[in-house]
Design a protein around this motif. Structure first.
Motif, short mmCIF file in Angstrom:
data_model
loop_
_atom_site.label_atom_id
_atom_site.label_comp_id
_atom_site.label_asym_id
_atom_site.label_seq_id
_atom_site.Cartn_x
_atom_site.Cartn_y
_atom_site.Cartn_z
N LEU A 24 0.81 -1.21 0.00
CA LEU A 24 0.00 0.00 0.00
C LEU A 24 0.85 1.26 0.00
CD1 LEU A 24 -2.81 -1.02 2.53
CD2 LEU A 24 -2.95 -0.95 0.04
N SER A 25 2.03 1.19 0.56
CA SER A 25 2.90 2.37 0.60
C SER A 25 3.82 2.45 -0.60
CB SER A 25 3.72 2.39 1.89
OG SER A 25 4.49 1.20 2.00
N ARG A 26 3.55 1.63 -1.63
CA ARG A 26 4.27 1.69 -2.91
C ARG A 26 5.74 1.39 -2.76
NH1 ARG A 26 1.03 5.08 -6.64
NH2 ARG A 26 -0.82 5.79 -5.52
N LEU A 34 1.11 -1.93 -6.01
CA LEU A 34 -0.22 -1.46 -5.64
C LEU A 34 -1.19 -1.58 -6.80
CD1 LEU A 34 -2.12 -0.14 -3.61
CD2 LEU A 34 -1.22 2.09 -4.30
N TYR A 38 -4.69 -3.54 -6.66
CA TYR A 38 -5.96 -2.89 -6.99
C TYR A 38 -6.75 -3.74 -7.99
CZ TYR A 38 -9.19 0.93 -8.03
OH TYR A 38 -10.32 1.69 -8.18
N ASP A 52 -10.16 1.47 -2.01
CA ASP A 52 -10.32 2.88 -2.34
C ASP A 52 -10.54 3.73 -1.09
OD1 ASP A 52 -9.90 3.03 -5.07
OD2 ASP A 52 -11.94 2.42 -5.54
N TRP A 54 -9.39 3.10 1.94
CA TRP A 54 -8.11 3.20 2.64
C TRP A 54 -7.21 4.23 1.95
CZ3 TRP A 54 -2.88 2.88 2.76
CH2 TRP A 54 -2.29 2.58 4.00
N LEU A 55 -7.17 4.20 0.63
CA LEU A 55 -6.33 5.14 -0.11
C LEU A 55 -6.86 6.57 0.00
CD1 LEU A 55 -5.66 3.02 -3.32
CD2 LEU A 55 -4.10 3.43 -1.42
N SER A 58 -5.84 7.94 3.30
CA SER A 58 -4.42 8.30 3.25
C SER A 58 -4.22 9.59 2.48
CB SER A 58 -3.63 7.17 2.60
OG SER A 58 -3.73 5.98 3.35
N GLN A 59 -5.00 9.78 1.43
CA GLN A 59 -4.93 11.03 0.68
C GLN A 59 -5.41 12.20 1.54
OE1 GLN A 59 -6.72 10.99 -3.26
NE2 GLN A 59 -7.48 13.06 -2.99
N MET A 163 -0.64 8.65 -0.78
CA MET A 163 -1.23 9.14 -2.01
C MET A 163 -0.65 10.50 -2.37
SD MET A 163 -3.04 6.70 -2.92
CE MET A 163 -4.00 7.42 -4.23
#
Length: 376
Positions: A24-26, A34, A38, A52, A54-55, A58-59, A163
């Motif tokens: 998730l943290s790329r 990621l 997805y 989505d 969760w992301l 984070s955004q 994000m």
């Protein structure tokens, strides 16, 4: 709420499978990146709304950090005398928050009981800022005093911000704002959008959460008027643990141990069964017509095709494609395997799969080639 999410590696080549937080943290490469996760959540799990959510949360955190950075810059620009006088009370807390965000990097931890996270300090500042304080030197001094009361102790690295846009700025920033700055209204709108999109009953992309967590989020946003990132901590941790428990093991099996997608597996099953049926039918015909062994050697072709495709379906792996370092993202869409440990793992499984293919293929061919013919 303390998160039980794992702590990522500090860097370097991994000699193990990645964990969900790293994906998730790329911090991972294809085919366990990621984007692959997805697609897996969308096409296999049919629960991409959880990812989505969760992301987007984070955004929202990234948006809040950007707002604090811009606020600090505006304070320093509007009050240069404070810098000359050596007094930084008006911007010290903002500077500390920005420094902690910049220093988090790969060594940032996710869920340590002993620390008071920067996320909590950021949320405390935003809650105080939301009570009506203005963005002036005097208000900043009060914000400093209030935040210091809430956050004793030394700085600790926060959770990473995931994000970010390609330019390095947080995603979701209103590009119409001057110099791409973030207003407090943007943060409020972001929090409400998450609430109305994912959490409220009957929402467009509603996700299922425990009623207690859902009530806390709704009350905090609608009744208390909060929009700080800490509002979503409980829901975010619950979704993370649900994905880690229910979806991530299957994702690793599909992408780290295999390299083909379900439609390809089904196609290979069909082709393999048809080829194997044709091979058996031809073999018995040649035997009962008492054809020569040289003629029956042509049985190698349908038997090899049938066994190869059935083994590919069974292992969820195309061995030849794995040996050249490719994996399938979506049906008939391929990309190179870039994660070193995954490539080694797939190569080992490909060699094992080819070994079984050869053993079964040789056994079938020998059986039907060397058996005596009998003309009926």
């Amino acid at each position: 709420m303390d998160s039980r999410s794992p702590t990522p590696d500090a860097g370097g080549a991994r000699e193990r499978l990645p964990n969900l937080f790293e994906v998730l943290s790329r911090r991972t490469l294809a085919p366990v990146d990621l984007f692959s996760f997805y697609i897996y959540m969308r096409d296999v799990q049919r629960s991409v709304d959880y990812l989505d959510f969760w992301l987007d949360v984070s955004q929202h955190m990234s948006l809040c950090r950007h707002y604090v950075r811009e606020l600090r810059r505006s304070v320093l620009v509007s009050t240069p005398d404070l810098e000359k006088a050596g007094s930084k009370r008006s911007s010290q807390v903002l500077e500390n928050l920005e420094r902690a965000s910049n220093e988090q990097g790969p060594s940032g931890t996710y869920g340590t009981k002993e620390r008071l996270s920067t996320d909590q300090r950021l949320s405390a500042f935003l809650r105080y800022d939301n009570t009506g304080s203005k963005h002036s030197p005097q208000a900043s001094q009060h914000s400093q005093h209030s935040l210091d009361e809430h956050t004793p102790g030394s700085e600790q690295p926060p959770r990473p911000s995931f994000m970010t846009g390609q330019s390095g700025s947080p995603a979701g920033i209103n590009s119409d704002s001057p110099n791409h700055t973030v207003a407090r209204a943007d943060i409020r709108a972001s929090a409400e959008k998450i609430l109305y999109t994912y959490l409220l009953p009957g929402a467009e992309r509603e996700i299922i959460l425990p009623q207690g967590i859902l009530n806390n989020v709704v009350d905090s946003i609608e009744k208390e008027g909060r929009d700080d990132p800490e509002v979503f901590d409980g829901a975010k941790d619950y979704v993370f643990q649900a994905m880690e428990r229910d979806a991530f093991p299957g994702f690793l099996r599909a992408k780290a141990l295999g390299n083909i997608v379900p439609p390809s597996m089904m196609l290979r099953l069909i082709v393999g069964l048809v080829a194997l049926f044709g091979a058996f039918w031809t073999a018995f015909v040649l035997i009962f017509l008492d054809m020569s062994r040289a003629t029956r050697c042509w049985l190698i072709l349908p038997f090899t095709v049938g066994v190869y495709f059935l083994a590919s379906h069974q292992y969820m792996l195309d061995p030849m494609m794995a040996l050249v370092g490719y994996s399938e993202y979506t049906f008939m869409s391929f990309s190179r395997v870039k994660e070193p440990f995954i490539r080694k793992l797939l190569s080992k499984r490909a060699i094992m799969c080819i070994g079984w293919i050869l053993i079964i293929d040789v056994a079938l061919c020998c059986l039907f080639i060397f058996v005596p013919g009998l003309r009926l």
